[in-house]
Design a protein around this motif. Structure first.
Motif, PDB file in Angstrom:
ATOM      1  N   ARG A   1       0.838  -1.209   0.000  1.00  0.00           N
ATOM      2  CA  ARG A   1       0.000   0.000   0.000  1.00  0.00           C
ATOM      3  C   ARG A   1       0.867   1.252   0.000  1.00  0.00           C
ATOM      4  O   ARG A   1       0.515   2.263  -0.622  1.00  0.00           O
ATOM      5  N   LEU A   2       1.998   1.193   0.691  1.00  0.00           N
ATOM      6  CA  LEU A   2       2.900   2.338   0.731  1.00  0.00           C
ATOM      7  C   LEU A   2       3.465   2.619  -0.648  1.00  0.00           C
ATOM      8  O   LEU A   2       3.612   3.779  -1.052  1.00  0.00           O
ATOM      9  N   ARG A   3       3.778   1.580  -1.406  1.00  0.00           N
ATOM     10  CA  ARG A   3       4.287   1.767  -2.762  1.00  0.00           C
ATOM     11  C   ARG A   3       3.221   2.399  -3.657  1.00  0.00           C
ATOM     12  O   ARG A   3       3.526   3.217  -4.527  1.00  0.00           O
ATOM     13  N   GLU A   4       1.964   2.022  -3.448  1.00  0.00           N
ATOM     14  CA  GLU A   4       0.876   2.581  -4.242  1.00  0.00           C
ATOM     15  C   GLU A   4       0.692   4.073  -3.962  1.00  0.00           C
ATOM     16  O   GLU A   4       0.494   4.871  -4.879  1.00  0.00           O
ATOM     17  N   ARG A   5       0.760   4.437  -2.679  1.00  0.00           N
ATOM     18  CA  ARG A   5       0.425   5.806  -2.272  1.00  0.00           C
ATOM     19  C   ARG A   5       1.648   6.711  -2.239  1.00  0.00           C
ATOM     20  O   ARG A   5       1.525   7.925  -2.300  1.00  0.00           O
ATOM     21  N   ASP A   6       2.832   6.135  -2.061  1.00  0.00           N
ATOM     22  CA  ASP A   6       4.086   6.878  -2.028  1.00  0.00           C
ATOM     23  C   ASP A   6       4.373   7.513  -0.665  1.00  0.00           C
ATOM     24  O   ASP A   6       5.469   8.027  -0.439  1.00  0.00           O
ATOM     25  N   PHE A   7       3.414   7.523   0.226  1.00  0.00           N
ATOM     26  CA  PHE A   7       3.655   8.024   1.578  1.00  0.00           C
ATOM     27  C   PHE A   7       2.605   7.441   2.514  1.00  0.00           C
ATOM     28  O   PHE A   7       1.540   6.999   2.096  1.00  0.00           O
ATOM     29  N   ASN A   8       2.946   7.453   3.809  1.00  0.00           N
ATOM     30  CA  ASN A   8       2.013   7.019   4.841  1.00  0.00           C
ATOM     31  C   ASN A   8       1.433   8.266   5.490  1.00  0.00           C
ATOM     32  O   ASN A   8       2.162   9.039   6.125  1.00  0.00           O
ATOM     33  N   GLN A   9       0.143   8.495   5.329  1.00  0.00           N
ATOM     34  CA  GLN A   9      -0.475   9.712   5.836  1.00  0.00           C
ATOM     35  C   GLN A   9      -0.327   9.849   7.346  1.00  0.00           C
ATOM     36  O   GLN A   9      -0.123  10.950   7.863  1.00  0.00           O
TER      37      GLN A   9
END
Length: 243
Positions: free
Chosen positions: A141-149
């Protein structure tokens, strides 16, 4: 190609020079660093008393004393309390979604402003704590979003509070989306999804879990469970908003 946080911030700085600041909701001109005009900012729905002391769920009735809602009273959590000042509705919900899913990274600032209000709550500032712990994303999921909110917000909150951020938990199992699941199903979906990286990081420490939205509390409760089992002295939760 992924954009690093440094490049992202540099791009935002350039944009601010090329385009005058404006309200992110209605487009009206604002002062530098102001993301909402007064009228749109007033639309953010605050959670006012009475509300549950454990999960901050607002109550429509007339109650003067502190109380715990039936769900929290009947089903104890692994965290002491979940503190938030806003409902995930209207402009608050819009900003959270634009930040998480639409690449509007600059909206971390107004979200951090709303989140920082929890530091004034008696459930937080009346009891010392040692560090903030962001709720982790699975690596996929981190790769998909590029950051952890949650991590981005925890970093900004830590700067204001003068406390460290501990990346104490990692997500070891990918879980399906929880949007349409009930609380019991969410808890089953999350079982054994998290693990503490090093027990020495959390033993005997008073910790604050950070996430963007509290909905049923199943995610933060599972994180709190593994932290407590690893020896954390206490776990409280703060979020930007409550669903």
């Amino acid at each position: 190609m992924k954009i690093t946080p440094f490049l992202r911030k540099s791009f935002e700085t350039l944009l601010s020079l090329l385009y005058p600041p404006h309200c992110e909701k209605c487009g009206a001109d604002t002062a530098a660093g102001i993301f909402l005009c007064h009228a749109c900012g007033a639309e953010a729905r605050r959670i006012e008393a009475p509300f549950c002391e454990r999960c901050s769920e607002p109550f429509a009735g007339a109650i003067d004393a502190a109380f715990v809602c039936p769900r929290c009273g009947g089903q104890p959590n692994h965290f002491e309390c979940a503190v938030t000042r806003y409902l995930s509705k209207g402009v608050v919900r819009e900003f959270i979604h634009r930040f998480k899913y639409n690449g509007h990274f600059h909206l971390r600032h107004p979200l951090a402003d709303w989140l920082a209000e929890v530091l004034e709550d008696d459930r937080i500032h009346a009891h010392p704590f040692d560090a903030f712990v962001p709720v982790p994303l699975h690596p996929a999921r981190l790769r998909e979003r590029d950051f952890n909110q949650a991590e981005v917000l925890a970093d900004l909150l830590a700067l204001r509070a003068g406390k460290p951020v501990l990346h104490a938990i990692h997500r070891i199992r990918y879980t399906t989306t929880q949007t349409r699941l009930e609380r019991r199903q969410r808890m089953e979906n999350l079982r054994n999804a998290f693990r503490v990286r090093q027990t020495a990081l959390v033993q005997s420490r008073h910790l604050i879990l950070v996430d963007d939205v509290f909905t049923t509390g199943s995610t933060v409760d599972e994180c709190a469970r593994v932290l407590r089992e690893a020896g954390a002295a206490s776990v409280r939760v703060v979020t930007v908003a409550r669903g």
